[in-house]
Design a protein around this motif. Structure first.
Motif, PDB file in Angstrom:
ATOM      1  N   ALA A   1       0.820  -1.208   0.000  1.00 22.56           N
ATOM      2  CA  ALA A   1       0.000   0.000   0.000  1.00 22.56           C
ATOM      3  C   ALA A   1       0.856   1.261   0.000  1.00 22.56           C
ATOM      4  CB  ALA A   1      -0.934  -0.008   1.212  1.00 22.56           C
ATOM      5  N   SER A   2       1.974   1.229   0.715  1.00 21.05           N
ATOM      6  CA  SER A   2       2.853   2.404   0.756  1.00 21.05           C
ATOM      7  C   SER A   2       3.491   2.665  -0.602  1.00 21.05           C
ATOM      8  CB  SER A   2       3.933   2.220   1.827  1.00 21.05           C
ATOM      9  OG  SER A   2       4.717   1.063   1.555  1.00 21.05           O
ATOM     10  N   ALA A   3       3.879   1.590  -1.293  1.00 18.29           N
ATOM     11  CA  ALA A   3       4.472   1.756  -2.626  1.00 18.29           C
ATOM     12  C   ALA A   3       3.416   2.213  -3.630  1.00 18.29           C
ATOM     13  CB  ALA A   3       5.107   0.445  -3.089  1.00 18.29           C
ATOM     14  N   TRP A   4       2.172   1.800  -3.412  1.00 21.21           N
ATOM     15  CA  TRP A   4       1.079   2.260  -4.269  1.00 21.21           C
ATOM     16  C   TRP A   4       0.864   3.763  -4.096  1.00 21.21           C
ATOM     17  CZ3 TRP A   4      -3.537   4.694  -3.143  1.00 21.21           C
ATOM     18  CH2 TRP A   4      -4.486   4.739  -4.168  1.00 21.21           C
ATOM     19  N   ALA A   5       0.870   4.222  -2.846  1.00 21.23           N
ATOM     20  CA  ALA A   5       0.626   5.633  -2.570  1.00 21.23           C
ATOM     21  C   ALA A   5       1.791   6.506  -3.007  1.00 21.23           C
ATOM     22  CB  ALA A   5       0.350   5.830  -1.085  1.00 21.23           C
ATOM     23  N   GLN A   6       3.008   5.971  -2.899  1.00 17.38           N
ATOM     24  CA  GLN A   6       4.190   6.757  -3.273  1.00 17.38           C
ATOM     25  C   GLN A   6       5.217   5.828  -3.916  1.00 17.38           C
ATOM     26  OE1 GLN A   6       5.923   8.987  -0.085  1.00 17.38           O
ATOM     27  NE2 GLN A   6       7.050  10.343  -1.458  1.00 17.38           N
ATOM     28  N   PRO A   7       5.078   5.575  -5.218  1.00 16.55           N
ATOM     29  CA  PRO A   7       6.017   4.684  -5.901  1.00 16.55           C
ATOM     30  C   PRO A   7       7.451   5.189  -5.796  1.00 16.55           C
ATOM     31  CG  PRO A   7       4.124   5.194  -7.302  1.00 16.55           C
ATOM     32  CD  PRO A   7       4.054   6.110  -6.122  1.00 16.55           C
TER      33      PRO A   7
ATOM     34  N   LEU B   1       3.629  17.889  -7.526  1.00 17.68           N
ATOM     35  CA  LEU B   1       2.408  18.109  -8.296  1.00 17.68           C
ATOM     36  C   LEU B   1       1.254  17.270  -7.767  1.00 17.68           C
ATOM     37  CD1 LEU B   1       3.684  18.268 -11.991  1.00 17.68           C
ATOM     38  CD2 LEU B   1       3.335  20.115 -10.361  1.00 17.68           C
ATOM     39  N   VAL B   2       1.560  16.091  -7.238  1.00 17.62           N
ATOM     40  CA  VAL B   2       0.519  15.193  -6.756  1.00 17.62           C
ATOM     41  C   VAL B   2       0.072  15.556  -5.342  1.00 17.62           C
ATOM     42  CG1 VAL B   2       0.044  12.788  -6.094  1.00 17.62           C
ATOM     43  CG2 VAL B   2       1.229  13.291  -8.236  1.00 17.62           C
ATOM     44  N   SER B   3       1.015  15.931  -4.486  1.00 17.65           N
ATOM     45  CA  SER B   3       0.718  16.126  -3.067  1.00 17.65           C
ATOM     46  C   SER B   3       0.741  17.580  -2.625  1.00 17.65           C
ATOM     47  CB  SER B   3       1.722  15.333  -2.215  1.00 17.65           C
ATOM     48  OG  SER B   3       1.735  13.972  -2.575  1.00 17.65           O
TER      49      SER B   3
ATOM     50  N   ARG C   1      -1.448  20.960  -7.131  1.00 20.92           N
ATOM     51  CA  ARG C   1      -2.019  19.785  -7.789  1.00 20.92           C
ATOM     52  C   ARG C   1      -3.197  20.120  -8.695  1.00 20.92           C
ATOM     53  NH1 ARG C   1      -4.522  15.639  -3.623  1.00 20.92           N
ATOM     54  NH2 ARG C   1      -4.996  14.672  -5.620  1.00 20.92           N
ATOM     55  N   TYR C   2      -3.877  21.249  -8.458  1.00 15.03           N
ATOM     56  CA  TYR C   2      -5.030  21.623  -9.269  1.00 15.03           C
ATOM     57  C   TYR C   2      -4.716  22.741 -10.260  1.00 15.03           C
ATOM     58  CZ  TYR C   2      -7.596  18.792  -5.904  1.00 15.03           C
ATOM     59  OH  TYR C   2      -8.033  17.747  -5.121  1.00 15.03           O
ATOM     60  N   ASN C   3      -3.437  22.960 -10.480  1.00 13.96           N
ATOM     61  CA  ASN C   3      -3.017  23.982 -11.437  1.00 13.96           C
ATOM     62  C   ASN C   3      -3.065  23.391 -12.849  1.00 13.96           C
ATOM     63  OD1 ASN C   3      -1.713  25.864 -13.033  1.00 13.96           O
ATOM     64  ND2 ASN C   3      -0.077  26.258 -11.563  1.00 13.96           N
TER      65      ASN C   3
ATOM     66  N   ALA D   1      -4.686  12.459 -10.761  1.00 14.31           N
ATOM     67  CA  ALA D   1      -4.569  13.922 -10.779  1.00 14.31           C
ATOM     68  C   ALA D   1      -4.873  14.476 -12.172  1.00 14.31           C
ATOM     69  CB  ALA D   1      -3.168  14.338 -10.330  1.00 14.31           C
ATOM     70  N   ILE D   2      -4.489  13.742 -13.205  1.00 14.50           N
ATOM     71  CA  ILE D   2      -4.808  14.159 -14.578  1.00 14.50           C
ATOM     72  C   ILE D   2      -6.317  14.169 -14.780  1.00 14.50           C
ATOM     73  CG2 ILE D   2      -4.600  13.564 -17.018  1.00 14.50           C
ATOM     74  CD1 ILE D   2      -1.908  12.276 -16.403  1.00 14.50           C
ATOM     75  N   LEU D   3      -6.977  13.089 -14.365  1.00 16.31           N
ATOM     76  CA  LEU D   3      -8.422  12.999 -14.549  1.00 16.31           C
ATOM     77  C   LEU D   3      -9.156  14.091 -13.774  1.00 16.31           C
ATOM     78  CD1 LEU D   3      -8.931   9.125 -14.382  1.00 16.31           C
ATOM     79  CD2 LEU D   3      -8.642  10.582 -16.396  1.00 16.31           C
ATOM     80  N   LYS D   4      -8.647  14.417 -12.596  1.00 13.87           N
ATOM     81  CA  LYS D   4      -9.257  15.489 -11.807  1.00 13.87           C
ATOM     82  C   LYS D   4      -9.086  16.832 -12.509  1.00 13.87           C
ATOM     83  CE  LYS D   4     -11.027  15.152  -8.457  1.00 13.87           C
ATOM     84  NZ  LYS D   4     -12.485  15.068  -8.141  1.00 13.87           N
ATOM     85  N   LEU D   5      -7.941  17.064 -13.106  1.00 12.86           N
ATOM     86  CA  LEU D   5      -7.732  18.300 -13.859  1.00 12.86           C
ATOM     87  C   LEU D   5      -8.663  18.367 -15.068  1.00 12.86           C
ATOM     88  CD1 LEU D   5      -3.837  18.624 -13.719  1.00 12.86           C
ATOM     89  CD2 LEU D   5      -5.506  20.211 -12.735  1.00 12.86           C
ATOM     90  N   TYR D   6      -8.910  17.219 -15.700  1.00 13.68           N
ATOM     91  CA  TYR D   6      -9.843  17.183 -16.823  1.00 13.68           C
ATOM     92  C   TYR D   6     -11.257  17.521 -16.348  1.00 13.68           C
ATOM     93  CZ  TYR D   6      -6.390  14.897 -19.876  1.00 13.68           C
ATOM     94  OH  TYR D   6      -5.290  14.602 -20.652  1.00 13.68           O
ATOM     95  N   GLN D   7     -11.609  17.076 -15.152  1.00 16.95           N
ATOM     96  CA  GLN D   7     -12.927  17.395 -14.611  1.00 16.95           C
ATOM     97  C   GLN D   7     -13.096  18.891 -14.416  1.00 16.95           C
ATOM     98  OE1 GLN D   7     -13.733  15.236 -10.958  1.00 16.95           O
ATOM     99  NE2 GLN D   7     -15.282  14.017 -12.012  1.00 16.95           N
TER     100      GLN D   7
END
Length: 242
Positions: free
Chosen positions: A4-10, A20-22, A26-28, A55-61
């Motif tokens: 789970a930790s590697a998933w959250a922060q590879p 940009l993610v954290s 992040r919403y720029n 984060a990309i999908l959220k920016l598209y929203q």
């Protein structure tokens, strides 16, 4: 299996992407091109960063004019093999308000491919592996293969890793014929793949899955301690309800 930790922060995530993610940026919308480039780096290198892709999908929203269907499809392809994490569903949840047909000169491929990709995801989740390969290799999925997964390095092997996780958890022994349909491999390709897993094979062509916590039946003894006052209350309550 990824922790789970590697998933959250590879570990492959750079400091720039981490910010940009954290970070507060992040919403720029000006950063979307950086995140898209990072996605294509993942496509070419077999790396994966779910939170960056979300984060990309959220920016598209928030910015419909930035929407790029090819990017969305590639995000879904990467999320397809993220089992056991719910990445695919997280991505789908951000597509409800996706714009369609903003540019009539360039037809949007997502409405056509989304049901197909979703079906592939469902088949993987249901462990219907032969059906997955049948659909993936069908004429119906030709556009997906020729335009997208062919560019995603290691996609089919990533699917096979999902298969191996399921087989490890459910089997102690599995026939070569059955495993062949699960992995869509045969002959020397199947032999080489299984050899890399370290599984043994007996004279009859049955593969032996090494013991692991998921495929071992362990008896569990449950001991309940009921104190006398508690027992008295139960008996009293039972007597009152008769």
């Amino acid at each position: 299996m990824v922790s789970a930790s590697a998933w959250a922060q590879p570990p492959t995530r750079t400091e720039l992407i981490e910010n940009l993610v954290s970070g507060v940026d992040r919403y720029n919308p000006n950063n979307v091109s950086i995140l898209e480039d990072y996605l294509y780096h993942q496509i070419r290198s077999e790396e994966y960063d779910c939170l960056a892709n979300l984060a990309i999908l959220k920016l598209y929203q928030f910015n419909p004019d930035l929407y790029n269907p090819d990017v969305v499809i590639n995000i879904l392809i990467k999320a397809l093999t993220s089992s056991p994490f719910p990445d695919f569903n997280l991505c789908i949840s951000l597509l409800d308000e996706r714009p369609i047909g903003l540019n009539p000169d360039e037809p949007d491929p997502l409405p056509t491919l989304l049901p197909l990709i979703t079906s592939l995801h469902n088949l993987l989740q249901q462990c219907r592996f032969p059906a997955f390969w049948s659909l993936y290799l069908s004429e119906k999925a030709e556009s997906l293969r020729d335009n997208y997964t062919v560019e995603c390095v290691g996609f089919e092997d990533a699917v096979r890793r999902v298969v191996v996780q399921a087989v490890n958890a459910a089997f102690k022994r599995i026939s070569g014929d059955r495993l062949s349909t699960y992995l869509n491999l045969s002959g020397d390709d199947l032999t080489a793949f299984v050899k890399n897993l370290g599984w043994d094979v007996d004279a009859s062509g049955v593969y032996v899955i090494p013991p692991n916590p998921d495929n071992q039946i362990v008896s569990t003894v449950v001991q309940e301690n009921i104190q006398l006052p508690q027992l008295t209350k139960i008996i009293t309550h039972a007597a009152q309800t008769v």
